[in-house]
Design an enzyme around this catalytic site. Structure first.
Site, short mmCIF file in Angstrom:
data_model
loop_
_atom_site.label_atom_id
_atom_site.label_comp_id
_atom_site.label_asym_id
_atom_site.label_seq_id
_atom_site.Cartn_x
_atom_site.Cartn_y
_atom_site.Cartn_z
N PHE A 46 47.27 -22.57 83.91
CA PHE A 46 46.48 -23.46 84.65
C PHE A 46 45.02 -23.04 84.59
O PHE A 46 44.94 -21.77 84.52
CB PHE A 46 46.93 -23.32 86.07
CG PHE A 46 48.26 -24.09 86.21
CD1 PHE A 46 49.04 -24.62 85.54
CD2 PHE A 46 48.87 -24.14 87.55
CE1 PHE A 46 50.11 -25.30 85.65
CE2 PHE A 46 50.05 -24.69 88.14
CZ PHE A 46 50.75 -25.36 86.85
N GLU B 245 52.55 -28.44 72.68
CA GLU B 245 52.49 -27.27 71.88
C GLU B 245 53.22 -27.35 70.58
O GLU B 245 52.59 -26.93 69.39
CB GLU B 245 53.34 -26.09 72.69
CG GLU B 245 53.22 -24.63 71.79
CD GLU B 245 53.81 -23.55 72.54
OE1 GLU B 245 53.45 -22.29 72.26
OE2 GLU B 245 54.52 -23.83 73.82
N CYS C 121 49.43 -18.21 83.71
CA CYS C 121 50.54 -17.94 82.91
C CYS C 121 50.14 -17.18 81.56
O CYS C 121 50.93 -16.89 80.61
CB CYS C 121 51.37 -19.18 82.61
SG CYS C 121 51.90 -19.96 84.21
N LYS D 161 61.84 -18.25 77.22
CA LYS D 161 61.79 -18.80 78.54
C LYS D 161 63.20 -19.58 78.94
O LYS D 161 63.37 -19.52 80.01
CB LYS D 161 60.52 -19.60 78.87
CG LYS D 161 59.12 -18.71 79.16
CD LYS D 161 58.20 -19.98 79.38
CE LYS D 161 56.76 -19.18 79.39
NZ LYS D 161 56.22 -18.83 78.25
N HIS E 175 54.93 -20.82 74.03
CA HIS E 175 54.63 -20.64 75.43
C HIS E 175 56.07 -21.44 75.91
O HIS E 175 56.74 -21.22 77.11
CB HIS E 175 53.78 -21.47 75.86
CG HIS E 175 53.12 -21.30 77.22
ND1 HIS E 175 53.00 -20.38 78.01
CD2 HIS E 175 52.97 -22.20 78.18
CE1 HIS E 175 52.87 -20.54 79.49
NE2 HIS E 175 52.55 -21.77 79.46
N HIS F 39 60.35 -18.78 83.70
CA HIS F 39 59.00 -18.65 83.52
C HIS F 39 58.59 -17.53 84.27
O HIS F 39 58.42 -17.90 85.44
CB HIS F 39 58.14 -19.93 83.61
CG HIS F 39 56.71 -20.00 83.16
ND1 HIS F 39 56.18 -18.73 82.64
CD2 HIS F 39 55.93 -20.94 83.26
CE1 HIS F 39 54.82 -19.25 82.47
NE2 HIS F 39 54.49 -20.60 82.53
#
Length: 418
Positions: free
Chosen positions: A404, A319, A168, A340, A309, A345
């Site tokens: 990830f 975050e 991502c 998002k 994010h 996403h």
């Protein structure tokens, strides 16, 4: 430490988008400003038996609007989206690739999970009809760098050609790495961003098996992506592509290009913690933002806006903690939002799309909203621009992407003097 003194400056001179909110920048940005959701029921396959039945699908996209039909058949949809977004960005920048500049124009388009639609299609074919029915274009449909390869062929760009594949964080890494390619003089122009198209049986099924996707809002898909909100229950898969044209500042000025913003800083690092989870308090994300700021001598209090994010998962609180660590009291004075909430996403495409949103926010003086923020998570207590956009002059914006494998990326954009 400020390392920016003797490096070439880099401008953004073109932007292109294909998203669940629309095809092209104008339609997508209109949706962002309206606070409109692009999430709906899955139509690409029968999702009746799936825990998650919703996604941010691109609607009304025709590959043949951007390429010949015989060429479109040779590509998977992640390539289609990147070619469209890249074409939009090049046109927006009025970029002309000629025999004189072709070797100094490059392409970097990243993707996270390439080729799932083609894999599923041809697995069924080989099982039902045998190996002789596999198209000779099957492997080129899957290869991650083929989006960059096809776009370079379309534009005639003979400079650096590469592909990030960092989950991502992909799109942000592609743009950041391209920024550094121009800084060091290996190219004068880079068309860079990310793309993704994995709303498939395997894609939705795999993330559902991880308990990563929202399932609570199948009957209210537009309410499902709710970053920083108390009742969030997972992310919503999106698809599409976001691409920018990066150009050495003096080169852009000489040709009279429109300059949206300057790319001011970029950093990447690793959590070295867990396959899918961020470390406590978002320690890796905090270090990444600090690295971007310190590397180029930008003060935390200079940042006006963060495109987070913000995935609508538990990681939103981490975050938030990272932002507080880096910005201290200023964290409560700057604006933070997650687009998002409207697009879902886009995985490998997210960073490219969100770089465009950050650039447009600065260019138009508009803070994009975080929609569906009805009851804030008590751990998420910053200004997330809830539910409605706001007008505000933005001089410095930061965009975060975390993936990830514990990979992190932060880009900082600065308003270019008019």
């Amino acid at each position: 430490m400020n390392n920016s003194g003797n490096k070439r400056k880099v401008a953004i001179t073109g932007v292109g988008l294909v998203t669940p909110l629309g095809i092209g920048v104008d339609e997508t940005w209109k949706g962002i400003c309206e606070g409109r959701s692009g999430i709906g029921p899955i139509t690409k396959f029968d999702a009746t038996d799936y825990a998650c039945k919703i996604a941010g699908e691109v609607k009304g996209f025709e590959p043949t609007d951007y390429m010949e039909a015989k060429e479109a058949k040779k590509m998977d949809s992640f390539i289609h989206y990147a070619l469209a977004a890249g074409t939009f960005a090049a046109k927006d920048s009025c970029l002309k690739v000629t025999g004189e500049n072709a070797t100094k124009v490059g392409v970097s388009i990243g993707v996270g999970l390439c080729g799932l639609p083609a894999i599923e299609k041809y697995h069924e074919i080989v099982m039902e009809r045998g190996p002789r029915k596999i198209t000779p274009f099957f492997i080129p449909m899957l290869i991650a760098n083929m989006a960059a390869g096809h776009l370079s062929m379309k534009l005639g760009a003979k400079g650096p050609n590469c592909c990030s594949a960092t989950a991502c964080a992909t799109g942000t890494h592609a743009i950041g790495d391209s920024f550094e390619i121009i800084q060091r003089g290996d190219a004068d122009v880079m068309i860079a961003g990310g793309t993704e198209s994995v709303i498939t049986k395997l894609g939705i099924g795999g993330f559902s098996a991880m308990k990563a996707l929202s399932t609570k809002y199948n009957d209210q898909p537009q309410k499902a992506s709710r970053p920083f909100e108390k009742n969030r229950d997972g992310f919503v898969m999106g698809e599409g592509s976001g691409v920018v044209v990066l150009e050495e500042m003096e080169t852009a000025k000489r040709r009279g290009a429109k300059i949206y913003a300057e790319v001011a800083a970029y950093a990447m690092n690793a959590d070295a913690y867990h396959m899918t989870l961020p470390p406590p308090n978002g320690e890796g994300a905090a270090r990444c933002m600090e690295l971007a700021l310190n590397k180029y001598g930008i003060k935390p209090e200079e940042v006006d806006y963060i495109n987070a994010h913000g995935t609508s998962t538990a990681a939103d609180a981490l975050e938030t903690a990272a932002i507080k660590t880096v910005f201290g009291d200023h964290a409560y004075k700057l604006a933070v939002s997650s687009t998002k909430s409207m697009t879902g996403h886009l995985l490998g495409g997210a960073g490219g799309v969100e770089a465009v949103f950050s650039t447009l926010a600065m260019h138009h003086g508009i803070l994009p909203p975080t929609i569906n923020l009805d009851i804030p998570d008590p751990e998420c207590d910053l200004d997330y621009v809830p539910n409605q956009m706001r007008k505000k002059e933005i001089n410095v914006a930061l965009s975060n992407s975390f993936g990830f494998g514990g990979t992190n990326a932060s880009l900082i954009f600065r308003k270019s003097p008019s």
